[in-house]
Design an enzyme around this catalytic site. Structure first.
Site, PDB file in Angstrom:
ATOM      1  N   LYS A  78      79.702  57.178  64.444  1.00  0.00           N
ATOM      2  CA  LYS A  78      79.632  55.772  64.006  1.00  0.00           C
ATOM      3  C   LYS A  78      78.545  55.602  62.967  1.00  0.00           C
ATOM      4  CE  LYS A  78      75.576  54.513  66.117  1.00  0.00           C
ATOM      5  NZ  LYS A  78      74.361  54.228  65.402  1.00  0.00           N
ATOM      6  N   ALA A  94      75.240  58.506  66.646  1.00  0.00           N
ATOM      7  CA  ALA A  94      75.754  58.498  68.026  1.00  0.00           C
ATOM      8  C   ALA A  94      76.539  59.761  68.379  1.00  0.00           C
ATOM      9  CB  ALA A  94      76.592  57.251  68.283  1.00  0.00           C
ATOM     10  N   ASP A 139      75.088  53.372  73.951  1.00  0.00           N
ATOM     11  CA  ASP A 139      76.144  53.410  72.920  1.00  0.00           C
ATOM     12  C   ASP A 139      77.448  54.033  73.418  1.00  0.00           C
ATOM     13  OD1 ASP A 139      74.584  52.234  71.010  1.00  0.00           O
ATOM     14  OD2 ASP A 139      74.078  54.089  69.954  1.00  0.00           O
TER      15      ASP A 139
END
Ligand code: ATP
Length: 294
Positions: A11, A101, A137
């Site tokens: 991401k 992430a 996350d």
């Protein structure tokens, strides 16, 4: 199903604001999350010996319980009393400790794989409840696409797909600890916060110029003064045809958006010649996360 290969997508943050520091030390954030087509490949194979084994293409990553893949797989294995084991192979492509992430998306892929391979029947919501125990996350990485993330990252609002564009990703040859960034963020000194509501509105309206204009990350106020190479890469990309450029997450990776692929390619080539970045990629926004490899 005895074998499954998944692509776990990275991401970027089109916007990142920190709202306040909670008494327990966690920071409340407002982030615009966006999946990009850069991925790690994970192959899961059932074994009869009741253990979880991980082999990684990147040798400096842990392969024991400190790897989020093992943590995620064990969580489901223990809860559901699974007696078989898994042999897992990680082909790492997402830059590590880079604000993309990578570990969280690998964990999301491991939850997805165990759920499917052992027919646990968990819905996405039920997987997300478990995912947040692994990292803030990880629920987003299960969902993917474009989303507003609030709370400590676990309150997710899905948004329509952001306007399609090409993305140059560049990681400088430095390591930045997420913990250090948050410890050195002095919110009382921040005078200008990212316009997260405006970014959300631009995305809803499919307004690419509005998205580009509102790219902003409050954590740059910590990392840029300490690591000037971040601003050097960002400004180089802006001066070489990017519509906008920004640091992702707590850095140090920088991404740049282009509405034209050839312009993106040229900027990438020019950046590579400067030697400022250790890793570079040309990719695009995507709405899919954790895709099965054909
Ligand atoms: P975020 O954007 O969520 O802050 P990040 O890009 O900063 O993530 P990661 O790449 O997820 O950071 O990894 C940070 C640390 O986590 C690494 O130093 C590594 O030792 C550990 N780690 C555990 N499992 C993994 C994994 N599967 N992939 C990468 N790192 C992992």
């Amino acid at each position: 199903m005895d074998k499954l290969t998944l692509k776990a997508m990275a991401k970027i943050n089109l916007g990142l604001d920190v709202v306040r520091r909670r008494p327990d030390g966690y920071h409340e954030v407002r982030m615009i999350m966006q999946t990009v087509g850069l991925y790690d490949r994970l192959t899961f194979e059932k074994t009869k010996d009741d253990t979880l084994r991980l082999e990684s293409s990147m040798k400096r990553l842990p392969t024991d319980g400190n790897n989020l893949i093992i943590r995620a797989a064990s969580l489901l294995k223990e809860e559901f009393g699974i007696r078989e084991g898994l042999s897992i192979r990680l082909d790492k492509r997402i830059p590590v400790a880079a604000g993309m992430a990578g570990g969280s998306t690998d964990a999301a892929a491991a939850l997805t794989a165990v759920n499917r391979m052992f027919d646990l029947g968990l819905t996405e919501e039920q997987l997300k409840e478990r995912a947040v125990k692994i990292g803030a996350d990880v629920p987003y990485c299960l969902q993917g696409g474009t989303a507003l993330s609030e709370g400590i990252g676990e309150i997710l609002t899905a948004l329509p797909p952001a306007p399609a564009c090409h993305v140059v990703v560049a990681k400088p040859p430095i390591h930045v600890s997420t913990k250090w960034v948050y410890q050195n963020l002095h919110l009382e000194q921040v005078t200008e916060h990212p316009d997260i509501d405006g970014m959300t509105e631009s995305i809803r309206q499919g307004d690419y110029a509005g998205v580009v204009r509102r790219l902003s990350n409050v954590l740059e106020s910590v990392t840029v003064p300490r690591y000037p190479v971040i601003a050097q890469i960002r400004d180089f990309l802006r001066e070489n045809g990017a519509d906008g450029a920004l640091m992702s997450g707590s850095g140090p990776t920088v991404f740049a958006l282009f509405d034209d692929r050839q312009r993106a390619r040229q900027a990438l080539d020019a950046l590579q010649k400067t030697g400022l970045a250790a890793q570079t990629f040309l990719t695009a926004l995507t709405e899919r996360t954790c895709v099965e490899q054909d």
